[in-house]
Scaffold this active site. Sequence first.
Site, PDB file in Angstrom:
ATOM      1  N   ASP A  12     -35.349  36.801  73.931  1.00 51.02           N
ATOM      2  CA  ASP A  12     -35.531  35.651  74.812  1.00 51.02           C
ATOM      3  C   ASP A  12     -36.164  34.475  74.082  1.00 51.02           C
ATOM      4  OD1 ASP A  12     -35.330  34.553  77.514  1.00 51.02           O
ATOM      5  OD2 ASP A  12     -37.516  34.568  77.500  1.00 51.02           O
ATOM      6  N   LEU A  26     -37.862  31.002  83.668  1.00 51.81           N
ATOM      7  CA  LEU A  26     -37.417  29.608  83.610  1.00 51.81           C
ATOM      8  C   LEU A  26     -37.178  29.121  82.191  1.00 51.81           C
ATOM      9  CD1 LEU A  26     -39.791  28.070  86.310  1.00 51.81           C
ATOM     10  CD2 LEU A  26     -37.355  28.500  86.529  1.00 51.81           C
ATOM     11  N   ARG A  27     -37.321  30.033  81.207  1.00 55.71           N
ATOM     12  CA  ARG A  27     -37.107  29.581  79.833  1.00 55.71           C
ATOM     13  C   ARG A  27     -35.658  29.133  79.626  1.00 55.71           C
ATOM     14  NH1 ARG A  27     -39.533  33.362  77.231  1.00 55.71           N
ATOM     15  NH2 ARG A  27     -41.391  32.163  76.717  1.00 55.71           N
ATOM     16  N   ALA A  28     -34.720  29.786  80.277  1.00 61.89           N
ATOM     17  CA  ALA A  28     -33.318  29.401  80.126  1.00 61.89           C
ATOM     18  C   ALA A  28     -33.095  27.976  80.603  1.00 61.89           C
ATOM     19  CB  ALA A  28     -32.420  30.364  80.897  1.00 61.89           C
TER      20      ALA A  28
END
Length: 727
Positions: free
Chosen positions: A194, A275-277
């Site tokens: 990730d 919410l990193r995407a």
Amino acid sequence: MIVTYPFSAVVGLADLKLALVLNAVSPRVGGVLVRGEKGTAKSTIVRALAAQLPPVDVVAGCRFACDPAAPGDECPDGPHEPGEQWLRRPASLVELPVGASEDRLAGSLDVERALTEGVKAFEPGLLAAAHRGVLYVDEVNLLHDHLVDLLLDAAALGICYVERESVSVRHAARFLLVGTMNPEEGELRPQLLDRFGLTVKVKASRDPAERAEVVRRRLAFDADPGAFAGRWTAEESALAERIAQARARVPGVRLPDVRLTQIATVCAAFEVDGLRADLVTANAAIAHAAWQGRDVVTTEDVRAAARLSLPHRRRRDPFDAPGLDESLLEDLLARTSEDERPDGPDGPDGPGGPGGAGGADGPGGADGPGDPGGPDDPGGAGGPDYPGGSGGPGGPGCADGAGDPAASGPDRPDGGPRDAVPGYPAGTHLQDPAEERPRGPSRGTSGGSGQDGPASSAAGSGQVAVVAEPYRVPLLKVPGLGEGVAGRRSRARTSQGRATGSRSPAGRVRDLHLPATVLAAAPYQKERGRTGPGLLLREGDLREVVREGREGNLVLFVVDASGSMAARKRMTAVKTAVLSLLLDAYQRRDKIGLVTFRGTTAELALPPTSSVEAGAARLRSLPTGGRTPLAAGLARAAEVLRVERLRDPARRPLLVVVTDGRATSGGDVDRAAALLGGTASVVVDCESGPVRLGLAVRLARRLRAPAISLDSLSDLGSVVRDYRKAG
């Protein structure tokens, strides 16, 4: 002087070039993970990227590359005063070897100087060297867990912490993380996966003309690297200038609320975790707009960013390959564009707008075929070899070479519904690409046409049973204390874990055992002439910590696929049990192998590897039927283990035999079992029915191994009791 292969001279790989360029334009994108088969120029193109990065200004003499305009307050070489001398140097490319130590990565205290000279001297590591540059990890999926933990901390905080022997050191460590990997050797931990902003899957072209051009250029480079690089100087300079201009344009690029909503809609629809995407996709879209010369993010920028930022965040279990339903992506982008476009089809994102056919990405746009080409590149700068170019098969920013949205990915083969997503009717169902393969008894046979119908193997013989969802299994361990690769299965002496003793170092001290060092030196203080409070030490006094942790093992599965196991319900249970054990092996950092036996022979279905994904695929397509050559299966396992001991003597094996114990062909079982003498083993007893012969239990006695009932394998408590009792 070492000459690097020119970035512009790499043939094809448009997606990879674009991903690397986007990170060069905006380091906030968060790095690139390159997945692909061996021999696809992954390392070559990553090393070529460093030459295209803008140079950095650093404080003269600072080992931590502090920016003279904003030096770090906690720099170990600081504090830096305003007006200090500074210099401009190329951005660094630091390579992290898979076998590096923790001290080499994070830095270490010079323990010998600290003890003998009384000074606290810190020696920077690779994280310090990579600050404001590129940290490249080849075969990142083989990186040891303790190094992965350090990378995760540094990537998350932008700071490297070194806490050791009452000395605390911290310094900035912000870098572009680039990793390459061959999925056949195993997958990455989800936490590290990730952390990579973008991912690209690469494979060698099947076009003979393109392959010939690759070889032609490589031979020319090997014959005269300097002359070959000189022929690409103009293209390299133009690319570096364009990256610099795009980087300067990034702060002024505007992300409208319409596009931000579009990004959030896409990420929510694909059910990515956290919410990193969303952040990565937004930063990548901004970088793509700057690269294309735009000041406002368009739908085309969102599309290019999503194709690179979402595939590796779609995995739901370790057996899923990264992927993206591009037909759904196109539907989402089209619906959000239609619903929120203020100017209709000819507005900012229409055919006449910047993202349309006549815009920067169109035939006459900034990357159109009319751009000048290189000396060996008939396609020109906008051709298949140029990042973002429209002349390549994949077009601008396409993932996996899919240039035509209408042909970029198959829709649901079963015509079924999708999950509830914005823009779709309530109660619809989103298709996960990983779900296209059978996952449970209700989804039909693997390779067959229905749930109860037989399916043929690749060879056209035998039946293929379904596989249900895996379940939690007990911890099966190798007895004793090993010294293998750090993992999570059996006890071992490792670099991580609790301290259990001390020893004299074999070389440089890496992990000082201070009390043992003091005790070793104490008896000799008088004869060494000690008069003050300080302790007089010699090199022979130094002691290292001996730590005990856990290691990863080689788990070799020997699976009976004969006719006696071919009853569909029984083989489904067997496959599900082995799949569950495979998942356990993945979580415990093991290597795995698979031997199957049926008919008259045994086959090494999966050579020992770290790729549980490959093991699951072989297991799902495993056919059954025929006689039971149990002895041949045991003999084949003994041969595999013999070879692996030569290759990796420190990794201890664990043999898992899955059988009902019947032997109707293949030789003497007792002689074959004797070949496995001393190997830690477990027998999973598959015998069922009211009348049981106890053949698998008898085999377990021959192997001096515990026997576990297949029916109770999913009952964790009973299996643990049986395993401990038998062991």
